[in-house]
Design an enzyme around this catalytic site. Structure first.
Site, mmCIF file in Angstrom:
data_model
loop_
_atom_site.group_PDB
_atom_site.id
_atom_site.type_symbol
_atom_site.label_atom_id
_atom_site.label_comp_id
_atom_site.label_asym_id
_atom_site.label_seq_id
_atom_site.Cartn_x
_atom_site.Cartn_y
_atom_site.Cartn_z
ATOM 1 N N ARG A 2 64.296 64.527 64.410
ATOM 2 C CA ARG A 2 64.952 63.590 65.347
ATOM 3 C C ARG A 2 64.604 63.949 66.784
ATOM 4 O O ARG A 2 65.434 63.812 67.684
ATOM 5 C CB ARG A 2 66.458 63.607 65.146
ATOM 6 C CG ARG A 2 67.087 64.987 65.176
ATOM 7 C CD ARG A 2 68.570 64.844 65.275
ATOM 8 N NE ARG A 2 69.237 66.130 65.174
ATOM 9 C CZ ARG A 2 70.526 66.294 65.395
ATOM 10 N NH1 ARG A 2 71.260 65.268 65.738
ATOM 11 N NH2 ARG A 2 71.076 67.471 65.281
ATOM 12 N N LYS B 78 65.868 64.734 72.144
ATOM 13 C CA LYS B 78 66.516 65.029 70.850
ATOM 14 C C LYS B 78 67.492 63.897 70.539
ATOM 15 O O LYS B 78 68.322 63.559 71.381
ATOM 16 C CB LYS B 78 67.249 66.378 70.976
ATOM 17 C CG LYS B 78 67.962 66.839 69.730
ATOM 18 C CD LYS B 78 68.410 68.290 69.894
ATOM 19 C CE LYS B 78 69.309 68.736 68.767
ATOM 20 N NZ LYS B 78 69.766 70.127 68.953
ATOM 21 N N ASP C 169 64.199 78.507 61.301
ATOM 22 C CA ASP C 169 63.706 77.397 62.137
ATOM 23 C C ASP C 169 64.489 77.302 63.438
ATOM 24 O O ASP C 169 64.090 76.574 64.348
ATOM 25 C CB ASP C 169 63.779 76.068 61.371
ATOM 26 C CG ASP C 169 65.146 75.839 60.749
ATOM 27 O OD1 ASP C 169 65.560 76.675 59.927
ATOM 28 O OD2 ASP C 169 65.799 74.848 61.101
ATOM 29 N N ASP D 210 69.018 75.565 69.606
ATOM 30 C CA ASP D 210 69.717 74.775 68.598
ATOM 31 C C ASP D 210 71.214 75.027 68.576
ATOM 32 O O ASP D 210 71.718 75.833 67.810
ATOM 33 C CB ASP D 210 69.095 74.960 67.204
ATOM 34 C CG ASP D 210 68.446 73.663 66.775
ATOM 35 O OD1 ASP D 210 69.009 72.610 67.124
ATOM 36 O OD2 ASP D 210 67.383 73.693 66.154
HETATM 37 P P1 AMP Z 1 69.317 71.660 62.645
HETATM 38 O O1 AMP Z 1 70.459 71.877 61.718
HETATM 39 O O2 AMP Z 1 69.674 70.829 63.857
HETATM 40 O O3 AMP Z 1 68.574 72.897 62.995
HETATM 41 O O4 AMP Z 1 68.293 70.729 61.839
HETATM 42 C C1 AMP Z 1 67.612 71.145 60.681
HETATM 43 C C2 AMP Z 1 66.566 70.115 60.351
HETATM 44 O O5 AMP Z 1 67.150 68.843 60.082
HETATM 45 C C3 AMP Z 1 65.533 69.872 61.444
HETATM 46 O O6 AMP Z 1 64.302 69.621 60.830
HETATM 47 C C4 AMP Z 1 66.075 68.634 62.135
HETATM 48 O O7 AMP Z 1 65.072 67.918 62.811
HETATM 49 C C5 AMP Z 1 66.615 67.860 60.955
HETATM 50 N N1 AMP Z 1 67.679 66.916 61.321
HETATM 51 C C6 AMP Z 1 68.929 67.217 61.735
HETATM 52 N N2 AMP Z 1 69.631 66.090 61.959
HETATM 53 C C7 AMP Z 1 68.806 65.051 61.688
HETATM 54 C C8 AMP Z 1 68.940 63.627 61.732
HETATM 55 N N3 AMP Z 1 70.077 63.052 62.098
HETATM 56 N N4 AMP Z 1 67.867 62.895 61.378
HETATM 57 C C9 AMP Z 1 66.718 63.467 60.993
HETATM 58 N N5 AMP Z 1 66.533 64.780 60.939
HETATM 59 C C10 AMP Z 1 67.557 65.583 61.271
HETATM 60 MG MG MG Z 2 67.066 73.273 64.169
#
Ligand code: AMP
Ligand code: MG
Length: 493
Positions: free
Chosen positions: A98, A118, A257, A267
């Site tokens: 995203r 983002k 990640d 993050d």
């Molecule tokens: P995070 O928990 O923010 O570190 O996200 C983990 C993964 O999920 C990353 O690859 C983000 O880009 C993806 N991600 C989180 N929220 C969304 C969303 N609403 N749509 C698409 N991908 C998401």
């Molecule tokens: Mg992340």
């Protein structure tokens, strides 16, 4: 590719695209998806200025279009980056689901800063996600990342938040938003895991060379550059986690990640701050095992760094056995490096220069006392430095704490140093204000309900968190025990 119009809004744009020099498996061309009705919510003018950007003469509408991704800054060639990661220990292919990188802004001193939107819509890495973000979570990232910066802790920054005028469907319908994130880079431990797992040695080497050149250029001249690079990242992380511990920060989702190779806090999902000190403190709704608990963060960092080391093995030494031995030694050095930084940091918080063996005991006895008496972590140091008056009855007047305080006073004044002088030395290490969870939630709720002023005020206060100021008392309050017990934070909302 569809064409998002470029707009001349703002002055000083100087975008580079060095990440595009990597093999094309490392990213996908991806434009932000336009949103219906963008509205400016926050703009970080001092940060813009430090990036060499000037929005003074820009119209608010044009700024909202820009920071929503409906128009692009001059020279932008947006991409989404590919990466993998261990999430709660399980390896998965991820990538910017995203987010889009607009480019790297070159500042007047020649430094590159990633500018990333983002919440800017779906990408090839979105999996089942909608590519969007909620206004509340993007305001939360803005507030806490800027607070971390104010506290002097390496972090990604936040340049802007716009509302999208579109609904986002989570447990309930919420307002959508886009955040502009500024980072030294978005290269993660998971970027190396992705290259090592899927792309082969040549591509892995390209990633390492690029990263070294961008973040640790001196390493290129070393006899074993990959090992030296690993050592650098380990050192950065040891410092970073000690800094988190200093202010009581719980990242909440230290997946590989979400660990930056440049050593920035990145993050801001379920992060929170410790109130009453306990190493087992967890607020994240999904962290049921306490993997990312406050007191576990250095162990998790070590675990993540061992994933980085495994990924780098083919580049460390051509002899596999040698490579493993070298990597292991390097990874194991983290524990001592962290301990050293932790002791220095705790020493500084308590006015002890170069802590000795007795001081180590003094520090660990303090931590045990805080747990036993359920004392607030930040208040403790403010109390010791004479900047906090607890309301009676208070655990700070409990015989156990008083006894510890007497030992401490004796120690810090031993060489005839007046206590006031010691306390003065402690002040730059102990914040008067941190973004307390209950205050953060309160201002965020007010902001999403239309009143942004309390959020502005909190942001302002958090820019100078070490300043002694009696008007800041309301920002030093702690939540009711029941509030704290019910408090939960969430990932990726
Ligand atoms: P995070 O928990 O923010 O570190 O996200 C983990 C993964 O999920 C990353 O690859 C983000 O880009 C993806 N991600 C989180 N929220 C969304 C969303 N609403 N749509 C698409 N991908 C998401
Ligand atoms: Mg992340």
């Amino acid at each position: 590719m569809e064409q998002t119009p470029q707009s001349a809004v703002g002055k000083g744009w100087k975008l580079q695209h060095s990440y595009r020099s990597l093999p094309d498996k490392f990213f996908a061309n991806q434009e932000p998806q336009p949103v219906k009705d963008p509205g400016m919510v926050l703009l970080n003018e001092p940060l813009a200025e430090s990036l060499g950007l000037d929005f003074e003469d820009s119209e608010e509408k044009a700024l909202a279009q820009l920071f929503a991704g409906n128009t692009l800054p001059p020279g932008s060639l947006p991409i989404s980056q590919a990466y993998a990661g261990h999430q709660f220990g399980n390896f998965t292919m991820l990538g910017d689901g995203r987010a889009v990188l607009l480019g790297e802004q070159v500042t007047p001193d020649g430094t590159l800063w990633d500018l990333q939107l983002k919440g800017s819509g779906r990408t090839p890495f979105s999996r089942r996600g909608d590519g969007r973000a909620t206004l509340k979570s993007m305001l939360r990232e803005f507030l806490i990342s800027e607070a971390m910066h104010g506290l002097g802790i390496p972090t990604t920054r936040s340049l802007a938040v716009v509302s999208t005028g579109e609904p986002v469907y989570r447990e309930r319908v919420q307002a959508g938003a886009v955040l502009t994130r500024v980072a030294k880079s978005h290269i993660r431990v998971g970027t190396f895991e992705y290259a090592a797992q899927y792309l082969g040695k040549e591509n892995l080497k390209s990633l390492m060379d690029y990263t070294v050149q961008r973040h640790y250029p001196h390493v290129a001249r070393q006899e074993f550059p990959a090992l030296a690079f690993l050592n650098e990242v380990i050192g950065q992380q040891a410092t970073l986690i000690a800094q988190w511990t200093r202010v009581g920060f719980i990242h909440g989702v230290m997946n590989t990640d979400n660990m930056s190779i440049a050593g920035e806090t990145i993050d801001y999902g379920p992060c929170a701050f410790v109130n009453a000190y306990h190493p087992d403190t967890v607020f994240s709704s999904i962290d049921t095992q306490g993997r990312y608990a406050f007191g576990n963060q250095s162990k998790v960092a070590l675990w993540n760094l061992s994933c980085l080391a495994s990924s780098l093995l083919p580049l460390i030494h051509e002899n596999k056995e040698k490579s493993i031995t070298m990597a292991k030694d390097s990874v194991y050095s983290f524990t001592d490096r962290y301990k050293e930084r932790y002791e220095d940091m705790m020493g500084a918080k308590l006015g002890l220069d170069t802590p000795n063996e007795n001081d180590r005991q003094l520090i660990s006895d303090l931590m045990d006392t805080l747990v036993e008496l359920k004392l607030d972590y930040s208040h403790t140091f403010l109390f010791l430095q004479g900047d906090f008056e607890p309301e009676e009855p208070s655990g700070f007047y409990h015989p156990k704490f008083q006894e510890w305080q007497m030992r401490w006073t004796k120690r810090v004044t031993a060489e005839g140093r007046p206590l006031e002088q010691v306390q003065q030395l402690m002040r730059p290490h102990n914040p008067q204000v941190i973004p307390r969870n209950h205050l953060v939630e309160e201002v965020l709720d007010q902001a999403v309900n239309g009143d942004i002023r309390p959020l502005y005020r909190l942001l302002e206060v958090l820019q100078n968190p070490y300043q002694v100021d009696s008007t800041l008392k309301p920002y030093q309050s702690i939540p009711a025990v029941e509030w704290e017990r019910g408090y939960q934070t969430f990932c990726g909302t």
